[in-house]
Design a protein around this motif. Sequence first.
Motif, mmCIF file in Angstrom:
data_model
loop_
_atom_site.group_PDB
_atom_site.id
_atom_site.type_symbol
_atom_site.label_atom_id
_atom_site.label_comp_id
_atom_site.label_asym_id
_atom_site.label_seq_id
_atom_site.Cartn_x
_atom_site.Cartn_y
_atom_site.Cartn_z
ATOM 1 N N ALA A 101 0.865 -1.178 0.000
ATOM 2 C CA ALA A 101 0.000 0.000 0.000
ATOM 3 C C ALA A 101 0.888 1.210 0.000
ATOM 4 N N PRO A 102 0.423 2.331 -0.538
ATOM 5 C CA PRO A 102 1.247 3.535 -0.540
ATOM 6 C C PRO A 102 1.517 4.008 0.872
ATOM 7 N N VAL A 103 2.656 4.647 1.035
ATOM 8 C CA VAL A 103 3.021 5.164 2.349
ATOM 9 C C VAL A 103 2.167 6.383 2.636
ATOM 10 N N ALA A 104 1.195 6.212 3.447
ATOM 11 C CA ALA A 104 0.302 7.321 3.783
ATOM 12 C C ALA A 104 -0.285 7.076 5.152
ATOM 13 N N ALA A 105 -0.474 8.132 5.868
ATOM 14 C CA ALA A 105 -1.059 8.010 7.193
ATOM 15 C C ALA A 105 -2.521 7.621 7.063
ATOM 16 N N PRO A 106 -3.024 6.742 7.941
ATOM 17 C CA PRO A 106 -4.435 6.357 7.867
ATOM 18 C C PRO A 106 -5.338 7.555 8.065
ATOM 19 N N VAL A 120 12.095 -6.652 -2.547
ATOM 20 C CA VAL A 120 11.167 -5.520 -2.430
ATOM 21 C C VAL A 120 11.911 -4.264 -1.992
ATOM 22 N N SER A 121 12.844 -4.429 -1.058
ATOM 23 C CA SER A 121 13.632 -3.293 -0.584
ATOM 24 C C SER A 121 14.463 -2.698 -1.716
ATOM 25 N N ALA A 122 15.051 -3.562 -2.544
ATOM 26 C CA ALA A 122 15.840 -3.069 -3.676
ATOM 27 C C ALA A 122 14.955 -2.326 -4.669
ATOM 28 N N ALA A 123 13.728 -2.834 -4.876
ATOM 29 C CA ALA A 123 12.800 -2.149 -5.779
ATOM 30 C C ALA A 123 12.427 -0.776 -5.229
ATOM 31 N N SER A 166 15.280 1.592 -5.813
ATOM 32 C CA SER A 166 15.387 2.001 -7.215
ATOM 33 C C SER A 166 14.423 3.129 -7.544
ATOM 34 N N LEU A 167 13.369 3.262 -6.744
ATOM 35 C CA LEU A 167 12.398 4.345 -6.909
ATOM 36 C C LEU A 167 12.701 5.528 -5.989
ATOM 37 N N LYS A 168 13.919 5.566 -5.451
ATOM 38 C CA LYS A 168 14.361 6.643 -4.558
ATOM 39 C C LYS A 168 13.588 6.652 -3.242
ATOM 40 N N LEU A 169 13.114 5.484 -2.826
ATOM 41 C CA LEU A 169 12.434 5.360 -1.545
ATOM 42 C C LEU A 169 13.408 4.824 -0.503
ATOM 43 N N LYS A 170 13.350 5.374 0.684
ATOM 44 C CA LYS A 170 14.173 4.880 1.777
ATOM 45 C C LYS A 170 13.474 3.673 2.391
ATOM 46 N N ALA A 171 14.082 2.489 2.253
ATOM 47 C CA ALA A 171 13.443 1.244 2.680
ATOM 48 C C ALA A 171 13.961 0.800 4.043
ATOM 49 N N ARG A 172 13.047 0.269 4.859
ATOM 50 C CA ARG A 172 13.396 -0.287 6.167
ATOM 51 C C ARG A 172 12.681 -1.618 6.319
ATOM 52 N N GLY A 192 6.684 -13.093 13.451
ATOM 53 C CA GLY A 192 6.915 -14.025 12.358
ATOM 54 C C GLY A 192 6.637 -13.476 10.978
ATOM 55 N N LYS A 193 6.359 -12.200 10.859
ATOM 56 C CA LYS A 193 6.096 -11.584 9.568
ATOM 57 C C LYS A 193 7.171 -10.546 9.274
ATOM 58 N N THR A 194 7.478 -10.411 8.007
ATOM 59 C CA THR A 194 8.492 -9.451 7.570
ATOM 60 C C THR A 194 7.814 -8.290 6.862
ATOM 61 N N PHE A 195 8.188 -7.081 7.242
ATOM 62 C CA PHE A 195 7.587 -5.875 6.676
ATOM 63 C C PHE A 195 8.668 -5.029 6.016
ATOM 64 N N VAL A 196 8.322 -4.456 4.886
ATOM 65 C CA VAL A 196 9.204 -3.521 4.190
ATOM 66 C C VAL A 196 8.488 -2.174 4.126
ATOM 67 N N PHE A 197 9.096 -1.183 4.727
ATOM 68 C CA PHE A 197 8.525 0.167 4.766
ATOM 69 C C PHE A 197 9.375 1.072 3.891
ATOM 70 N N GLY A 198 8.757 1.707 2.913
ATOM 71 C CA GLY A 198 9.486 2.612 2.028
ATOM 72 C C GLY A 198 8.810 3.968 1.966
ATOM 73 N N GLU A 199 9.602 5.013 1.987
ATOM 74 C CA GLU A 199 9.051 6.366 1.929
ATOM 75 C C GLU A 199 10.093 7.325 1.378
ATOM 76 N N ARG A 200 9.603 8.470 0.964
ATOM 77 C CA ARG A 200 10.470 9.588 0.594
ATOM 78 C C ARG A 200 9.673 10.878 0.772
ATOM 79 N N GLY A 201 10.394 11.940 1.028
ATOM 80 C CA GLY A 201 9.749 13.240 1.186
ATOM 81 C C GLY A 201 8.827 13.335 2.381
ATOM 82 N N ALA A 202 9.156 12.614 3.468
ATOM 83 C CA ALA A 202 8.275 12.660 4.639
ATOM 84 C C ALA A 202 8.176 14.066 5.217
ATOM 85 N N TRP A 203 9.282 14.812 5.162
ATOM 86 C CA TRP A 203 9.283 16.159 5.731
ATOM 87 C C TRP A 203 8.452 17.132 4.905
ATOM 88 N N ASN A 204 8.061 16.723 3.694
ATOM 89 C CA ASN A 204 7.212 17.600 2.887
ATOM 90 C C ASN A 204 5.865 17.851 3.550
#
Length: 213
Positions: A14-19, A160-163, A166-172, A178-190
């Motif tokens: 899902a896109p990085v967005a606050a609920p 997924v993190s590499a992808a 490649s889109l200039k997202l900072k991945a964590r 037991g589940k693995t999560f990949v969080f990617g974002e950019r421009g959070a301070w905007n």
Amino acid sequence: MSAATNPQTKIMSAPVAAPRPVATPRPSASVFARALDLLSSVRFGVALLVLLAAACMVGMLIMQVNVEGFAKYYAELSPSQKLLYGSLGFFDIYHSWYFDAMLVVLSLNIVLSSIDRFPGAWTYVSRKKLDASAHWLRGQEQHAALSVEGGDAGEVAGRVSAACESLKLKARVTEKKGKTFVFGERGAWNRLGAYAVHVALLVIFAGGFLTAQ
């Protein structure tokens, strides 16, 4: 954000967005509460900006009393124009009571709306949502699900993190229950850029109000 599970690795993103908070209707809101809601409304602020822009347009189209050559301009107007423009304060619109009132109310709207929305924006910047349930991901306006054959969760998370990178997202990459999560974002301070604009507008309004006195 993505979540990966085994044995057949599934990825939900899902896109990085606050609920979005769901507004619950208040059946018996007081007049004061309704007034505060109106003053902190973005739509109300936009309407005030449009009215201010219209007033400034009037000030540009109709010569103001403190401009050189006003006496000649005033003499060329018809009696009806003199009466109408004078009664509406168009000859000195930037010093009219309604122009000052719009500046004050708009400034109050900016302050209240900033106070109302800044905590959520700051929480989004300072406290990242690094994990999410499948139900939450499916509830986002934009989401997608896909299956990946072979490979464990760590390998898929790396891809997924590499992808993301490649889109200039900072991945964590994080793991939880037991589940693995990949969080990617950019421009959070905007998300805080609007508040810098709010401060600039307040400074401009204050300067205009003080110099007009």
